[in-house]
Design a protein around this motif. Structure first.
Motif, PDB file in Angstrom:
ATOM      1  N   CYS A  66       0.844  -1.201   0.000  1.00  0.00           N
ATOM      2  CA  CYS A  66       0.000   0.000   0.000  1.00  0.00           C
ATOM      3  C   CYS A  66       0.877   1.248   0.000  1.00  0.00           C
ATOM      4  N   PHE A  67       1.950   1.226   0.783  1.00  0.00           N
ATOM      5  CA  PHE A  67       2.843   2.378   0.857  1.00  0.00           C
ATOM      6  C   PHE A  67       3.396   2.725  -0.521  1.00  0.00           C
ATOM      7  N   ASP A  68       3.870   1.701  -1.253  1.00  0.00           N
ATOM      8  CA  ASP A  68       4.449   1.954  -2.573  1.00  0.00           C
ATOM      9  C   ASP A  68       3.397   2.421  -3.577  1.00  0.00           C
ATOM     10  N   ARG A  69       2.183   1.917  -3.458  1.00  0.00           N
ATOM     11  CA  ARG A  69       1.111   2.348  -4.366  1.00  0.00           C
ATOM     12  C   ARG A  69       0.764   3.821  -4.136  1.00  0.00           C
ATOM     13  N   VAL A  70       0.686   4.199  -2.880  1.00  0.00           N
ATOM     14  CA  VAL A  70       0.357   5.595  -2.559  1.00  0.00           C
ATOM     15  C   VAL A  70       1.512   6.508  -2.963  1.00  0.00           C
ATOM     16  N   LEU A  71       2.747   6.077  -2.668  1.00  0.00           N
ATOM     17  CA  LEU A  71       3.916   6.878  -3.017  1.00  0.00           C
ATOM     18  C   LEU A  71       4.013   7.077  -4.530  1.00  0.00           C
ATOM     19  N   ALA A  72       3.780   6.021  -5.302  1.00  0.00           N
ATOM     20  CA  ALA A  72       3.819   6.114  -6.765  1.00  0.00           C
ATOM     21  C   ALA A  72       2.767   7.100  -7.266  1.00  0.00           C
ATOM     22  N   SER A  73       1.592   7.080  -6.649  1.00  0.00           N
ATOM     23  CA  SER A  73       0.517   7.989  -7.053  1.00  0.00           C
ATOM     24  C   SER A  73       0.903   9.434  -6.778  1.00  0.00           C
ATOM     25  N   ARG A  74       1.469   9.684  -5.605  1.00  0.00           N
ATOM     26  CA  ARG A  74       1.892  11.048  -5.257  1.00  0.00           C
ATOM     27  C   ARG A  74       3.001  11.536  -6.185  1.00  0.00           C
ATOM     28  N   MET A  75       3.963  10.655  -6.436  1.00  0.00           N
ATOM     29  CA  MET A  75       5.093  11.038  -7.286  1.00  0.00           C
ATOM     30  C   MET A  75       4.653  11.283  -8.733  1.00  0.00           C
ATOM     31  N   GLY A  76       3.732  10.459  -9.230  1.00  0.00           N
ATOM     32  CA  GLY A  76       3.259  10.617 -10.597  1.00  0.00           C
ATOM     33  C   GLY A  76       2.547  11.940 -10.815  1.00  0.00           C
ATOM     34  N   VAL A  77       1.706  12.308  -9.866  1.00  0.00           N
ATOM     35  CA  VAL A  77       1.001  13.592  -9.954  1.00  0.00           C
ATOM     36  C   VAL A  77       2.001  14.744  -9.959  1.00  0.00           C
ATOM     37  N   LYS A  78       2.962  14.694  -9.043  1.00  0.00           N
ATOM     38  CA  LYS A  78       3.951  15.774  -8.936  1.00  0.00           C
ATOM     39  C   LYS A  78       4.804  15.886 -10.197  1.00  0.00           C
ATOM     40  N   ALA A  79       5.178  14.764 -10.785  1.00  0.00           N
ATOM     41  CA  ALA A  79       6.033  14.778 -11.975  1.00  0.00           C
ATOM     42  C   ALA A  79       5.319  15.464 -13.143  1.00  0.00           C
ATOM     43  N   VAL A  80       4.069  15.101 -13.374  1.00  0.00           N
ATOM     44  CA  VAL A  80       3.321  15.691 -14.488  1.00  0.00           C
ATOM     45  C   VAL A  80       3.075  17.178 -14.250  1.00  0.00           C
ATOM     46  N   GLU A  81       2.635  17.522 -13.049  1.00  0.00           N
ATOM     47  CA  GLU A  81       2.311  18.920 -12.777  1.00  0.00           C
ATOM     48  C   GLU A  81       3.555  19.801 -12.748  1.00  0.00           C
ATOM     49  N   SER A  82       4.700  19.221 -12.426  1.00  0.00           N
ATOM     50  CA  SER A  82       5.962  19.974 -12.497  1.00  0.00           C
ATOM     51  C   SER A  82       6.301  20.300 -13.951  1.00  0.00           C
ATOM     52  N   LEU A  83       6.155  19.319 -14.841  1.00  0.00           N
ATOM     53  CA  LEU A  83       6.392  19.573 -16.266  1.00  0.00           C
ATOM     54  C   LEU A  83       5.443  20.655 -16.779  1.00  0.00           C
TER      55      LEU A  83
END
Length: 328
Positions: free
Chosen positions: A267-284
């Motif tokens: 669960c930790f890795d799934r949530v972390l991946a979701s947070r990181m994915g959102v941040k990566a796209v919105e940063s671009l």
């Protein structure tokens, strides 16, 4: 939010790790949320050079958040290490009208992204995906938590056998030159000794520790060894040394290998991946590039790719002290 991005590519590279698929899903769905097209790049940099692309939508990434490995596959690319190979990759991206890249991988992946950006000015964002947790700028990489849980479960089973036969088991875990997995699972699984590259225990001190365990009444022991530990040439040399000096022990070696990379992400890795994915796209979307998305003090933070590549992740000194106390 200002946005010049109309199409973003996502790829996985290097060794696979649980949570990569969750990151692909997060990038794809964040793009869909912001009306940006998303393109999956198959087989890492090799697929980028060959134009092995597939359009991704919110619907065709359903059902992957729980899957280990990576649906986009991964591959090493010798050609991308050449200026000619990188030029081919750039031309393939431009032909597909991709405006920016999200790359999930480790330091090799980030090194390639940094060079690519320097040569062509192409916007890139990194997400750290490796079970080794050896990337600077984040407390956790994708797959690390899952790997810890996998290894602890396996060591628990090994302990049942060790106890039944009065055996000493050396259990080698992954981590390259970093001892994060070994240290954490050693404490979590109650190992009698933990050998990591960051702390050179030495052969004599290892024997002393095992003799103390034996004298205290322990009939079996588990020693967790990081694959990059420098005490012996390898874990089998350690086994031979202990057998020569402690004949009262039956010694066995268990090299866990690639089973640590697989499995459904925690669960930790799934949530972390979701947070990181959102941040990566919105940063671009905000015009940010050449950064890695990481987790620091439970907050999503950005670290320049160059620092992430050149910096060294630090072993938890407090946990080393805890392990010393727990193995008493």
């Amino acid at each position: 939010m200002p946005n010049k991005m109309k199409k973003i590519g996502v790829m996985t590279s290097g060794g696979d790790s649980p949570g990569m698929n969750a990151a692909i899903r997060a990038v794809t769905r964040t793009c869909a949320y912001h009306n940006i097209e998303c393109v999956g790049i198959y087989r890492g940099y090799e697929g980028m050079i060959e134009g092995d692309f597939k359009d991704l939508t919110a619907r065709n990434v359903k059902g992957i958040i729980n899957k280990g490995g990576t649906i986009l596959k991964s591959a090493r690319s010798k050609e991308f290490r050449t200026p000619e190979g990188r030029k081919k990759a750039y031309e393939a991206l431009k032909a597909k009208e991709i405006d920016g890249l999200v790359l999930v991988g480790g330091d090799g992946t980030f090194t390639g992204a940094l060079i690519f950006n320097q040569e062509f000015g192409f916007p890139v964002m990194g997400i750290p995906g490796t079970i080794d947790n050896d990337i600077y700028g984040t407390s956790h990489t994708l797959g690390y938590d899952t790997a810890l849980n996998t290894v602890v479960e396996v060591i628990d089973k090994i302990r049942d056998t060790a106890s039944s036969h009065n055996r000493l088991f050396f259990v080698e875990v992954m981590g390259r030159d970093a001892g994060h997995i070994a240290l954490n699972v050693g404490v979590g699984a109650g190992a009698e000794e933990i050998l990591i590259p960051e702390e050179n225990l030495g052969l004599e001190r290892l024997l002393e520790s095992l003799r103390r365990s034996k004298a205290s009444g322990k009939s079996s022991s588990i020693v967790v060894v990081a694959e990059g530990d420098k005490i012996g040439k390898n874990v089998f040399e350690l086994k031979d040394y202990v057998e020569e000096n402690m004949t009262e022990y039956e010694v066995r070696v268990s090299v866990l290998g690639h089973m640590q990379r697989g499995g459904s992400p925690s669960c930790f890795d799934r949530v972390l991946a979701s947070r990181m994915g959102v941040k990566a796209v919105e940063s671009l979307m905000e015009g940010i590039s050449n950064q890695m998305v990481g987790l620091l003090n439970d907050k999503i933070a950005l670290t320049p790719l160059e620092k992430a590549i050149k910096g060294q992740s630090k072993i938890n000194k407090e946990l080393i002290r805890v392990s010393d106390i727990m193995t008493t």
